[in-house]
Write a protein that holds these residues in place. Structure first.
Motif, PDB file in Angstrom:
ATOM      1  N   SER A  37       5.468   6.944   4.359  1.00  0.00           N
ATOM      2  CA  SER A  37       4.563   6.454   3.327  1.00  0.00           C
ATOM      3  C   SER A  37       3.686   5.324   3.851  1.00  0.00           C
ATOM      4  O   SER A  37       2.489   5.261   3.554  1.00  0.00           O
ATOM      5  N   ASN A  48       0.806  -1.219   0.000  1.00  0.00           N
ATOM      6  CA  ASN A  48       0.000   0.000   0.000  1.00  0.00           C
ATOM      7  C   ASN A  48       0.840   1.270   0.000  1.00  0.00           C
ATOM      8  O   ASN A  48       0.363   2.339  -0.384  1.00  0.00           O
ATOM      9  N   SER A  49       2.103   1.166   0.424  1.00  0.00           N
ATOM     10  CA  SER A  49       2.952   2.344   0.582  1.00  0.00           C
ATOM     11  C   SER A  49       3.558   2.836  -0.721  1.00  0.00           C
ATOM     12  O   SER A  49       3.948   3.996  -0.840  1.00  0.00           O
ATOM     13  N   ASN A 108      -0.508   5.740   4.579  1.00  0.00           N
ATOM     14  CA  ASN A 108      -1.464   4.878   3.888  1.00  0.00           C
ATOM     15  C   ASN A 108      -2.230   4.004   4.883  1.00  0.00           C
ATOM     16  O   ASN A 108      -2.613   2.879   4.585  1.00  0.00           O
TER      17      ASN A 108
END
Length: 338
Positions: free
Chosen positions: A184, A165-166, A188
């Motif tokens: 990050s 997801n990052s 997220n």
């Protein structure tokens, strides 16, 4: 069936410590691991060391493209549900993975971090362990990261989905990449938890760090990381007062670092600080600074501070010049007497 953990080790000219890093992974009490070592075009004997482990690890040799590219590549070929990043000159203690996997399973969190410590190496070959750095629970992990809180890369364990997801490691950064990556992950919406206990060791060689090696590069990358985070918060309408204050604090710290070699850059970061937090105040350890700030405000106090620092540097340079001149005169007298 216990879940697989992938330990990703980027390596560039790390022959001196590489075996200890790999061995620390092989000694883990958690048996379900894969060790992935990606050589980043080393010119020393690192690749030969990697090959000597045979099928105990997975390895790949790439042309030199930087640590972030190597970390991303290692993640792409990994299969683990959990991910451990470990620099080739650091190491982890045997219970590290087992403890953190259990904690993630129990809490349902996406990321766990623990305490860590430096291992200092002196020029004469001796080394010693520094005090344990207590990472502690952070009330708001995003606020802490924006305000320059930090934990060692090796102290973290990630759930695979959190990294997916990052967006991965930013390959354009040559410094501050660990801060950017963790930001990050957190931005997220990963759930991050703290587990007490020190099971990660981060090596330090003399007084050399990424920041001291190239101060201007370090400051530039930190600025890029902060600007990225700020823009993302603006886009998601999450740039609240507490995050503005956290960013302002980091910009102020960059301003002070810049003051040592670039006054123009110092002024730019100072302006960013005040744009984000017009009522910003520096909690100085100097009583005089705080007293002046309470009367004249932050901006005027910084001007006074700069003038005092400028005068101090002139006096220091003048004293050094006089000492050098005196030494030369004494040397000439001695020579003339001979």
């Amino acid at each position: 069936m216990p879940k697989l953990v992938s330990i990703i080790i980027p390596c560039f000219n790390a022959e001196k410590w590489l075996r200890e890093a790999i061995d620390s992974c092989l000694q883990q009490t958690y048996p379900h691991i894969e060790i992935i070592v990606i050589d980043d075009g080393s010119t020393d004997n690192s690749l030969e060391i990697i090959k000597s482990y045979g099928d105990k690890l997975i390895w790949k040799s790439l042309p030199h493209q930087g640590g972030n590219h190597v970390r991303n590549y290692g993640f792409q070929i990994s299969k683990g549900e959990y991910i451990q990043y470990l620099d080739a000159d650091d190491y982890i203690l045997p219970e590290k993975i087992a403890r953190q996997v259990s904690y993630l399973e129990t809490t349902g969190a996406d990321v766990v971090y623990g305490d860590w410590r430096h291992q200092y190496h002196n020029g004469d070959g001796t080394s010693f362990l520094g005090p344990i750095e207590i990472a502690a629970t952070q009330a708001d992990i995003l606020e802490s990261l924006l305000a320059n809180w930090w934990t060692a890369v090796a102290s973290l364990l990630y759930r695979r989905s959190a990294i997916e997801n990052s967006g991965g490691w930013d390959e354009s950064l040559s410094a501050a990449q660990d801060r950017d990556f963790f930001l990050s992950v957190v931005m997220n919406r990963a759930k991050v938890v703290y587990q007490p206990g020190c099971y990660s060791v981060y090596r330090r060689y003399g007084n050399v760090t990424v920041s001291t090696c190239s101060k201007s590069r370090w400051i530039e990358c930190q600025n890029l990381v902060l600007q990225k985070a700020q823009n993302k918060l603006i886009q998601s309408n999450q740039l609240t007062i507490k995050y503005r204050c956290a960013l302002a604090l980091s910009y102020f710290e960059l301003a002070r670092e810049s003051l040592k070699f670039d006054y123009g850059m110092y002024l730019q970061f100072l302006e960013k600080t005040l744009i984000l937090s017009p009522d910003f105040k520096h909690n100085s350890q100097r009583t005089a600074y705080n007293l002046i700030q309470n009367v004249f405000g932050f901006r005027h106090t910084e001007r006074i501070f700069f003038i005092m620092l400028f005068i101090k540097n002139i006096i220091s340079s003048l004293n050094q010049y006089l000492l050098n001149t005196k030494s030369k005169i004494q040397c000439n007298i001695i020579v003339s007497r001979k």
